[in-house]
Scaffold this motif. Structure first.
Motif, PDB file in Angstrom:
ATOM      1  N   MET A 193       0.812  -1.172   0.000  1.00 55.05           N
ATOM      2  CA  MET A 193       0.000   0.000   0.000  1.00 55.05           C
ATOM      3  C   MET A 193       0.868   1.253   0.000  1.00 55.05           C
ATOM      4  N   LEU A 194       2.005   1.168   0.638  1.00 53.03           N
ATOM      5  CA  LEU A 194       2.906   2.310   0.692  1.00 53.03           C
ATOM      6  C   LEU A 194       3.384   2.697  -0.704  1.00 53.03           C
ATOM      7  N   ALA A 195       3.604   1.709  -1.559  1.00 52.42           N
ATOM      8  CA  ALA A 195       4.031   1.995  -2.935  1.00 52.42           C
ATOM      9  C   ALA A 195       2.953   2.767  -3.687  1.00 52.42           C
TER      10      ALA A 195
ATOM     11  N   GLY B 116       4.371  -6.756   1.753  1.00 51.02           N
ATOM     12  CA  GLY B 116       3.537  -7.686   2.509  1.00 51.02           C
ATOM     13  C   GLY B 116       4.371  -8.692   3.283  1.00 51.02           C
ATOM     14  N   LEU B 117       5.454  -9.146   2.663  1.00 51.57           N
ATOM     15  CA  LEU B 117       6.342 -10.084   3.347  1.00 51.57           C
ATOM     16  C   LEU B 117       6.992  -9.421   4.562  1.00 51.57           C
TER      17      LEU B 117
ATOM     18  N   GLY C 282      -1.148 -14.801   6.157  1.00 52.52           N
ATOM     19  CA  GLY C 282      -0.957 -13.414   5.723  1.00 52.52           C
ATOM     20  C   GLY C 282      -0.092 -13.296   4.481  1.00 52.52           C
ATOM     21  N   THR C 283       0.972 -14.083   4.416  1.00 51.52           N
ATOM     22  CA  THR C 283       1.850 -14.060   3.245  1.00 51.52           C
ATOM     23  C   THR C 283       1.124 -14.597   2.019  1.00 51.52           C
ATOM     24  N   ALA C 284       0.389 -15.673   2.169  1.00 51.72           N
ATOM     25  CA  ALA C 284      -0.354 -16.236   1.038  1.00 51.72           C
ATOM     26  C   ALA C 284      -1.389 -15.246   0.515  1.00 51.72           C
ATOM     27  N   VAL C 285      -2.119 -14.603   1.415  1.00 48.94           N
ATOM     28  CA  VAL C 285      -3.126 -13.624   1.002  1.00 48.94           C
ATOM     29  C   VAL C 285      -2.460 -12.417   0.352  1.00 48.94           C
ATOM     30  N   GLY C 286      -1.346 -11.961   0.906  1.00 47.14           N
ATOM     31  CA  GLY C 286      -0.636 -10.819   0.338  1.00 47.14           C
ATOM     32  C   GLY C 286      -0.116 -11.079  -1.063  1.00 47.14           C
ATOM     33  N   VAL C 287       0.467 -12.237  -1.270  1.00 49.51           N
ATOM     34  CA  VAL C 287       0.974 -12.586  -2.607  1.00 49.51           C
ATOM     35  C   VAL C 287      -0.180 -12.763  -3.583  1.00 49.51           C
TER      36      VAL C 287
ATOM     37  N   LEU D 195      -0.692 -10.521  -6.913  1.00 42.08           N
ATOM     38  CA  LEU D 195      -0.678 -11.159  -8.232  1.00 42.08           C
ATOM     39  C   LEU D 195      -1.996 -11.027  -8.979  1.00 42.08           C
ATOM     40  N   THR D 196      -3.082 -10.789  -8.256  1.00 40.95           N
ATOM     41  CA  THR D 196      -4.372 -10.618  -8.921  1.00 40.95           C
ATOM     42  C   THR D 196      -4.761  -9.152  -9.064  1.00 40.95           C
TER      43      THR D 196
END
Length: 110
Positions: free
Chosen positions: A1-3, A50-51, A78-83, A87-88
């Protein structure tokens, strides 16, 4: 989100969308390449951001609260949801650039 807050994707195409002049076509192509590059950059930043956030949560829950089992479960989900979210995300210009290149190579005369 920061990006997305620090470097939002905004490309000025004022007057270029309906103009069929060759210079406008080249300008649109250059803007499309820029948008694709910035979308790829944002994708990478979102994944690593996210990581980093999930790693901070892992360390806080593990060391700060002593709940390592919950920490690893939270980190994994959290990592799975973030990636998956990164990616989507919409990457229209990235895909359009690939289609444009394919179209240009298929229309070349031998």
């Amino acid at each position: 989100m920061l990006a997305k807050l620090l470097d939002p994707l905004h490309i000025d195409v004022e007057g270029l969308c309906s103009d069929r002049h060759p210079a406008s076509v080249k300008a649109r192509h250059a803007l499309l390449v820029e948008a694709a590059h910035r979308e790829r950059h944002a994708l990478i930043l979102n994944i690593f951001g996210g990581l980093a956030v999930n790693t901070a949560g892992l360390l806080y829950l593990g060391y700060g609260r002593g709940a390592w089992e919950s920490a690893w479960i939270s980190f994994g989900i959290g990592t799975a949801v973030g990636v998956a979210s990164a990616l989507t995300a919409p990457v229209h210009s990235w895909l359009l650039k690939r289609r444009l290149i394919a179209l240009m190579t298929s229309q070349r005369c031998p």
